[in-house]
Each structure stands twice: as structure tokens, then as C-alpha cells.
Design a protein around this motif. Structure first.
Motif, PDB file in Angstrom:
ATOM      1  N   PRO A  58     -31.692 -48.877  75.875  1.00  0.00           N
ATOM      2  CA  PRO A  58     -32.134 -49.761  74.782  1.00  0.00           C
ATOM      3  C   PRO A  58     -33.094 -50.846  75.283  1.00  0.00           C
ATOM      4  CG  PRO A  58     -29.789 -49.328  74.568  1.00  0.00           C
ATOM      5  CD  PRO A  58     -30.228 -48.704  75.873  1.00  0.00           C
ATOM      6  N   ARG A  59     -32.867 -51.354  76.499  1.00  0.00           N
ATOM      7  CA  ARG A  59     -33.723 -52.392  77.062  1.00  0.00           C
ATOM      8  C   ARG A  59     -35.151 -51.884  77.269  1.00  0.00           C
ATOM      9  NH1 ARG A  59     -32.855 -57.277  80.551  1.00  0.00           N
ATOM     10  NH2 ARG A  59     -30.796 -57.473  79.656  1.00  0.00           N
ATOM     11  N   HIS A  60     -35.277 -50.634  77.720  1.00  0.00           N
ATOM     12  CA  HIS A  60     -36.617 -50.038  77.885  1.00  0.00           C
ATOM     13  C   HIS A  60     -37.324 -49.944  76.541  1.00  0.00           C
ATOM     14  CE1 HIS A  60     -35.056 -48.051  81.739  1.00  0.00           C
ATOM     15  NE2 HIS A  60     -36.008 -48.877  82.101  1.00  0.00           N
ATOM     16  N   VAL A  61     -36.582 -49.502  75.509  1.00  0.00           N
ATOM     17  CA  VAL A  61     -37.180 -49.338  74.182  1.00  0.00           C
ATOM     18  C   VAL A  61     -37.647 -50.695  73.657  1.00  0.00           C
ATOM     19  CG1 VAL A  61     -36.725 -48.665  71.789  1.00  0.00           C
ATOM     20  CG2 VAL A  61     -35.857 -47.248  73.666  1.00  0.00           C
ATOM     21  N   GLN A  62     -36.827 -51.747  73.844  1.00  0.00           N
ATOM     22  CA  GLN A  62     -37.222 -53.085  73.390  1.00  0.00           C
ATOM     23  C   GLN A  62     -38.473 -53.566  74.128  1.00  0.00           C
ATOM     24  OE1 GLN A  62     -33.515 -55.277  73.834  1.00  0.00           O
ATOM     25  NE2 GLN A  62     -32.551 -53.499  72.896  1.00  0.00           N
ATOM     26  N   SER A  63     -38.557 -53.246  75.409  1.00  0.00           N
ATOM     27  CA  SER A  63     -39.739 -53.615  76.188  1.00  0.00           C
ATOM     28  C   SER A  63     -40.985 -52.920  75.639  1.00  0.00           C
ATOM     29  CB  SER A  63     -39.500 -53.232  77.656  1.00  0.00           C
ATOM     30  OG  SER A  63     -40.656 -53.441  78.417  1.00  0.00           O
ATOM     31  N   MET A  64     -40.847 -51.649  75.262  1.00  0.00           N
ATOM     32  CA  MET A  64     -41.981 -50.923  74.697  1.00  0.00           C
ATOM     33  C   MET A  64     -42.381 -51.504  73.342  1.00  0.00           C
ATOM     34  SD  MET A  64     -43.175 -48.875  76.829  1.00  0.00           S
ATOM     35  CE  MET A  64     -44.456 -48.480  75.660  1.00  0.00           C
ATOM     36  N   HIS A 103     -39.232 -56.717  65.962  1.00  0.00           N
ATOM     37  CA  HIS A 103     -38.219 -55.710  65.622  1.00  0.00           C
ATOM     38  C   HIS A 103     -37.244 -55.460  66.764  1.00  0.00           C
ATOM     39  CE1 HIS A 103     -40.367 -55.016  61.960  1.00  0.00           C
ATOM     40  NE2 HIS A 103     -41.468 -54.772  62.634  1.00  0.00           N
ATOM     41  N   ALA A 104     -37.488 -56.095  67.917  1.00  0.00           N
ATOM     42  CA  ALA A 104     -36.629 -55.852  69.082  1.00  0.00           C
ATOM     43  C   ALA A 104     -35.168 -56.196  68.787  1.00  0.00           C
ATOM     44  CB  ALA A 104     -37.140 -56.638  70.293  1.00  0.00           C
ATOM     45  N   ALA A 105     -34.938 -57.266  68.017  1.00  0.00           N
ATOM     46  CA  ALA A 105     -33.556 -57.685  67.727  1.00  0.00           C
ATOM     47  C   ALA A 105     -32.800 -56.621  66.938  1.00  0.00           C
ATOM     48  CB  ALA A 105     -33.554 -59.016  66.976  1.00  0.00           C
ATOM     49  N   ALA A 106     -33.468 -56.006  65.942  1.00  0.00           N
ATOM     50  CA  ALA A 106     -32.812 -54.967  65.141  1.00  0.00           C
ATOM     51  C   ALA A 106     -32.507 -53.738  66.000  1.00  0.00           C
ATOM     52  CB  ALA A 106     -33.688 -54.579  63.949  1.00  0.00           C
ATOM     53  N   PHE A 107     -33.442 -53.363  66.880  1.00  0.00           N
ATOM     54  CA  PHE A 107     -33.219 -52.215  67.764  1.00  0.00           C
ATOM     55  C   PHE A 107     -32.075 -52.525  68.726  1.00  0.00           C
ATOM     56  CE2 PHE A 107     -37.034 -50.701  65.964  1.00  0.00           C
ATOM     57  CZ  PHE A 107     -37.278 -49.400  66.385  1.00  0.00           C
ATOM     58  N   ARG A 108     -32.035 -53.773  69.224  1.00  0.00           N
ATOM     59  CA  ARG A 108     -30.965 -54.184  70.146  1.00  0.00           C
ATOM     60  C   ARG A 108     -29.624 -54.155  69.415  1.00  0.00           C
ATOM     61  NH1 ARG A 108     -33.209 -58.639  72.070  1.00  0.00           N
ATOM     62  NH2 ARG A 108     -32.295 -60.028  70.525  1.00  0.00           N
ATOM     63  N   ARG A 109     -29.598 -54.664  68.182  1.00  0.00           N
ATOM     64  CA  ARG A 109     -28.361 -54.710  67.381  1.00  0.00           C
ATOM     65  C   ARG A 109     -27.774 -53.310  67.210  1.00  0.00           C
ATOM     66  NH1 ARG A 109     -30.294 -55.734  61.988  1.00  0.00           N
ATOM     67  NH2 ARG A 109     -30.362 -53.470  61.897  1.00  0.00           N
ATOM     68  N   GLU A 161     -34.295 -40.724  78.918  1.00  0.00           N
ATOM     69  CA  GLU A 161     -33.781 -41.535  80.030  1.00  0.00           C
ATOM     70  C   GLU A 161     -33.877 -43.033  79.746  1.00  0.00           C
ATOM     71  OE1 GLU A 161     -35.075 -38.661  83.764  1.00  0.00           O
ATOM     72  OE2 GLU A 161     -36.543 -40.046  82.941  1.00  0.00           O
ATOM     73  N   MET A 162     -34.530 -43.395  78.649  1.00  0.00           N
ATOM     74  CA  MET A 162     -34.784 -44.809  78.384  1.00  0.00           C
ATOM     75  C   MET A 162     -33.558 -45.498  77.782  1.00  0.00           C
ATOM     76  SD  MET A 162     -38.648 -44.814  76.921  1.00  0.00           S
ATOM     77  CE  MET A 162     -39.581 -46.000  77.842  1.00  0.00           C
ATOM     78  N   GLY A 178     -28.440 -50.746  69.168  1.00  0.00           N
ATOM     79  CA  GLY A 178     -28.356 -50.040  70.447  1.00  0.00           C
ATOM     80  C   GLY A 178     -29.268 -48.831  70.529  1.00  0.00           C
ATOM     81  N   ILE A 179     -30.482 -48.951  69.961  1.00  0.00           N
ATOM     82  CA  ILE A 179     -31.406 -47.808  69.934  1.00  0.00           C
ATOM     83  C   ILE A 179     -31.943 -47.548  71.345  1.00  0.00           C
ATOM     84  CG2 ILE A 179     -33.542 -46.887  68.974  1.00  0.00           C
ATOM     85  CD1 ILE A 179     -31.485 -47.325  66.811  1.00  0.00           C
ATOM     86  N   ASP A 180     -31.594 -46.389  71.903  1.00  0.00           N
ATOM     87  CA  ASP A 180     -32.138 -46.002  73.208  1.00  0.00           C
ATOM     88  C   ASP A 180     -33.148 -44.868  73.007  1.00  0.00           C
ATOM     89  OD1 ASP A 180     -30.651 -43.713  72.744  1.00  0.00           O
ATOM     90  OD2 ASP A 180     -29.179 -44.104  74.314  1.00  0.00           O
ATOM     91  N   GLY A 181     -33.666 -44.344  74.098  1.00  0.00           N
ATOM     92  CA  GLY A 181     -34.716 -43.335  74.000  1.00  0.00           C
ATOM     93  C   GLY A 181     -34.293 -42.090  73.249  1.00  0.00           C
ATOM     94  N   SER A 182     -33.055 -41.618  73.507  1.00  0.00           N
ATOM     95  CA  SER A 182     -32.642 -40.389  72.829  1.00  0.00           C
ATOM     96  C   SER A 182     -32.468 -40.621  71.337  1.00  0.00           C
ATOM     97  CB  SER A 182     -31.363 -39.819  73.452  1.00  0.00           C
ATOM     98  OG  SER A 182     -30.342 -40.779  73.425  1.00  0.00           O
ATOM     99  N   MET A 183     -32.123 -41.839  70.917  1.00  0.00           N
ATOM    100  CA  MET A 183     -32.014 -42.139  69.488  1.00  0.00           C
ATOM    101  C   MET A 183     -33.399 -42.248  68.844  1.00  0.00           C
ATOM    102  SD  MET A 183     -28.863 -44.826  69.644  1.00  0.00           S
ATOM    103  CE  MET A 183     -28.609 -45.097  67.894  1.00  0.00           C
TER     104      MET A 183
END
Length: 117
Positions: free
Chosen positions: A44-50, A59-65, A41-42, A67-72
Motif C-alpha cells: 500500500p505504501r508503494h501505491v500511495q507513493s505512486m 487520494h492517498a488517504a483513501a487508498f491508505r484507509r 509486489e507493491m 489498504g489498497i496494494d498493487g494486487s488490489m
């Protein structure tokens, strides 16, 4: 301007100024009911917050780039974290994967869902 074309100082997009606007309130990973979000349910913004809470904000910028979300997050392993997302530090990769494991367990079994605080 910050959004200008020729920004030589823009190395990875993880300057302190960029983090401030993306920061979420501390309870961002909870639904209104108080139940913790499941991994899938998370956003990409939730993942970056974690990542920031785990001390991995660089590493938040690479995850944002990407689009890594919870299911990924479910699909990430040490090799992908290292080579695709640039998480060079093995302890950081282990910390992240440990968090993913814990999120999977609590999501599937319904373990540790505190209803009152």
C-alpha cells in the motif's frame, strides 16, 4: 496534539503534515537489484507513493484507509475509483488506470527492464 480525539480540522487525513511523514525516497518502487517492482509486489505504501508522483496525493488517504496494494489495483475500474475511493476527476481515473495497465504489461512480458543506467 495531532492525535487527539476531537480534531475538527481532520477532514480526510490529507493535510500537508501527514504527507511528509509518509513520503518515501524516490527509488522506493525498485528492489535492491534495480529491477522495477511488479504491480503485485507493491505494498500500500508503494501505491500511495505512486499516487503522489502522479499528482493524485489528495487520494492517498483513501487508498491508505482501504489498504489498497498493487494486487488490489488490478481489480480497480473507473466505477470503483469514483464511488469507493472518491476519485471524482475522470482524467485522474484514466491516468491511474493507464499506470496500472503499463505496470501489468511490464510485469508480465518483462518489457522495458533497463539493466544499466
Amino acid at each position: 496534539g495531532r492525535h487527539g480525539a476531537g480534531s475538527a480540522s481532520h477532514r480526510r487525513g490529507d493535510e500537508p503534515g501527514d504527507l511528509a511523514e509518509a513520503r518515501l525516497p524516490e527509488r522506493s518502487a525498485r528492489r535492491p537489484s534495480g529491477r522495477r517492482l511488479r504491480l503485485r509486489e507493491m505494498s500500500p505504501r508503494h501505491v500511495q507513493s505512486m499516487l503522489r508522483r502522479m499528482g493524485m496525493q489528495e487520494h492517498a488517504a483513501a487508498f491508505r484507509r482501504d489498504g489498497i496494494d498493487g494486487s488490489m489495483c488490478d481489480l480497480l475500474d473507473e466505477e470503483l475509483l469514483h464511488h469507493a475511493l472518491g476519485v471524482i476527476s475522470q482524467p485522474q481515473r484514466r491516468r491511474f488506470l493507464g499506470w496500472v495497465d503499463r505496470m501489468q504489461l511490464s510485469g508480465e512480458v518483462g518489457a522495458r527492464q533497463p539493466t544499466h543506467r
